[in-house]
Design a protein around this motif. Sequence first.
Motif, PDB file in Angstrom:
ATOM      1  N   VAL A 106      45.445 -25.741  -9.331  1.00 51.81           N
ATOM      2  CA  VAL A 106      46.387 -25.511  -8.230  1.00 51.81           C
ATOM      3  C   VAL A 106      47.584 -24.712  -8.731  1.00 51.81           C
ATOM      4  N   THR A 107      48.101 -25.093  -9.908  1.00 50.94           N
ATOM      5  CA  THR A 107      49.243 -24.369 -10.475  1.00 50.94           C
ATOM      6  C   THR A 107      48.880 -22.911 -10.700  1.00 50.94           C
ATOM      7  N   ARG A 108      47.704 -22.672 -11.291  1.00 49.33           N
ATOM      8  CA  ARG A 108      47.307 -21.293 -11.556  1.00 49.33           C
ATOM      9  C   ARG A 108      47.177 -20.509 -10.251  1.00 49.33           C
ATOM     10  N   ALA A 110      48.807 -21.071  -7.479  1.00 50.53           N
ATOM     11  CA  ALA A 110      50.161 -20.827  -6.977  1.00 50.53           C
ATOM     12  C   ALA A 110      50.777 -19.648  -7.717  1.00 50.53           C
ATOM     13  N   GLN A 111      50.567 -19.606  -9.045  1.00 49.08           N
ATOM     14  CA  GLN A 111      51.128 -18.515  -9.840  1.00 49.08           C
ATOM     15  C   GLN A 111      50.513 -17.181  -9.447  1.00 49.08           C
ATOM     16  N   GLU A 112      49.194 -17.190  -9.249  1.00 53.73           N
ATOM     17  CA  GLU A 112      48.529 -15.937  -8.885  1.00 53.73           C
ATOM     18  C   GLU A 112      49.016 -15.440  -7.524  1.00 53.73           C
ATOM     19  N   VAL A 113      49.198 -16.366  -6.598  1.00 53.63           N
ATOM     20  CA  VAL A 113      49.706 -15.987  -5.271  1.00 53.63           C
ATOM     21  C   VAL A 113      51.089 -15.362  -5.413  1.00 53.63           C
ATOM     22  N   ALA A 114      51.957 -16.017  -6.203  1.00 52.65           N
ATOM     23  CA  ALA A 114      53.314 -15.505  -6.391  1.00 52.65           C
ATOM     24  C   ALA A 114      53.279 -14.122  -7.031  1.00 52.65           C
ATOM     25  N   LEU A 115      52.436 -13.958  -8.048  1.00 51.25           N
ATOM     26  CA  LEU A 115      52.375 -12.681  -8.763  1.00 51.25           C
ATOM     27  C   LEU A 115      51.798 -11.588  -7.879  1.00 51.25           C
ATOM     28  N   GLN A 117      52.107 -11.208  -4.769  1.00 44.30           N
ATOM     29  CA  GLN A 117      53.112 -10.748  -3.813  1.00 44.30           C
ATOM     30  C   GLN A 117      54.085  -9.782  -4.455  1.00 44.30           C
ATOM     31  N   VAL A 118      54.477 -10.044  -5.701  1.00 38.35           N
ATOM     32  CA  VAL A 118      55.403  -9.129  -6.367  1.00 38.35           C
ATOM     33  C   VAL A 118      54.708  -7.803  -6.605  1.00 38.35           C
ATOM     34  N   ASP A 119      53.446  -7.856  -6.990  1.00 37.82           N
ATOM     35  CA  ASP A 119      52.705  -6.632  -7.296  1.00 37.82           C
ATOM     36  C   ASP A 119      52.681  -5.677  -6.116  1.00 37.82           C
TER      37      ASP A 119
ATOM     38  N   SER B  56      57.333 -15.657  -5.325  1.00 39.98           N
ATOM     39  CA  SER B  56      57.497 -16.952  -4.675  1.00 39.98           C
ATOM     40  C   SER B  56      56.271 -17.816  -4.859  1.00 39.98           C
ATOM     41  N   LEU B  57      56.433 -18.914  -5.575  1.00 36.66           N
ATOM     42  CA  LEU B  57      55.343 -19.883  -5.657  1.00 36.66           C
ATOM     43  C   LEU B  57      55.251 -20.584  -4.306  1.00 36.66           C
ATOM     44  N   PRO B  58      54.031 -20.770  -3.800  1.00 35.42           N
ATOM     45  CA  PRO B  58      53.896 -21.322  -2.451  1.00 35.42           C
ATOM     46  C   PRO B  58      54.393 -22.752  -2.317  1.00 35.42           C
ATOM     47  N   GLN B  61      56.208 -26.191  -8.279  1.00 40.47           N
ATOM     48  CA  GLN B  61      55.268 -26.514  -9.346  1.00 40.47           C
ATOM     49  C   GLN B  61      55.981 -26.947 -10.609  1.00 40.47           C
TER      50      GLN B  61
END
Lengths: 255, 248
Positions: A106-108, A110-115, A117-119, B56-58, B61
């Motif tokens: 789940v953490t990974r 979340a990180q991929e989703v965040a990254l 978006q920045v990309d 943004s982390l959803p 965490q």
Amino acid sequence: VNVSATASGALTDQSRILGAIVGLALIVLVLELVRRRKLQERYIVLWVGAGIAIIIACAFPALINLLSDALGVRAAFAGMIALVFLLLFVFALHTTTVISRLSEQVTRLAQEVALAQVDNGSPADLSLSTREAAAPDVFRAFKDTAQWLNADDSETATAVGLEQTIPSSWRRDELRPPSSRRLFELHATLDALQRRLGDDGLQLWLDQESPTRRREILDGHMESIQPAVHEALFAASRDQHENLAWAPEVTAPSP
Amino acid sequence: LRTLVFIPAFDEADSITAVVSDVRQQLPDVDVLVIDDGSADQTAARAKSAGARVASLPFNQGLGAALQTGYLYAERHSYDCCAHLDADGQHPVPELARMLELIWTDQADFVLGSRYIDPGVSAAAGAYRASFSRSIGIWLFRHMLSITSGRRFTDTTSGLRAVNRRAMRMFADVYDHDFHELESLQRAARAGLRIHELPVTMLPRTAGKTKVTPVKSAFFVFKALVVLAVGSLRAHLPEYDESEDGSP
């Protein structure tokens, strides 16, 4: 009640019956949870197995005695409890390893989703709204059409001569469909009808004739209902014109 | 050298604007990334309008996961080095610039901003002074880390760090989410990285509240000691050298 059995720690008939009921209830509960998709199928074996083991143990108390002797425990019941505790402990440990792995994943994610978006160089809320705006007039037309026809995606795709996979690809990456002309025609027609007849009126109209107009559309025979479409649209607008022409005569004398 | 400064932030809307603008003003050549750790307030929007990129982390965490997100971003976008500081305004940017200088001139792989290294500093106004319970934890961590990594550190939990690509790749790859400060330090020491502790002056929080309570910290200390003990039992990790092709 067998008094000597109780004294030596063996099971009484009463406790055996109770145990068997508990085992049966466990099996029923597990199957019901799986049926409602609250428990994954892979855990059936484990928990139903536990239920069956309980029932067997209650049906053949000699097995418990055998087990207790093997474990070197004098009271049969205590031996069984010890074993059950051990099994539950192992399973709880297994469960926490599963949770650890899941939370890592789940953490990974979340990180991929965040990254991601920045990309794109666009913040979260913006990227969502642009995606909404860019995609999918065609996807929306498709969804409207499916809703009006009360049909699922694949039926609707067939009706307008599209491959089954295309609608989901629109949703995924906003690709222009190769041949969306028929979809837009059908959408425009149904849209016009829905405006003239209302939601309920459209549904009634689609279910008229035999085979129904809905069926004709879904089979891709739009041509055959063309006259009816024209009639519905023109008849409705003619009525509307008559209404308009007629209305002033009522209101005119009043002043 | 391309440099990224990232700022993990969880509900820090009141201070984030000042921190981002400080970094942008005083370090005009670095890129600034704010990692919004599932904040419910305006943190992301304000960071953006202050001119930072925002990841943004959803959902929340935790600090460790947020920091790893920063390391991952730096690693994937081929930055030569990166640094991070807290979003609450406790870390002065000039101190961060001094730390980055050590990385840019290749004097260290990993620079740690330390609050306690110089006893002389603590007498000065504005110097950091730890509460009694906190100093126990600090003392414990220091000695546990010394024992398990064979190196001495004064400020093991500092959130002010600068690393070169070698350390960045190591942290992007694996970063403990609960005990990131200690675990990362231990791992870096065991991997033989050149770690440099630089004394820095820290400021009181400009806004918001600390998220640490006494019970939480006591439990944290206990768990951290276990984690450090386990960490020292792990096999040495493979070397993270400068070459990109060799998989770690």
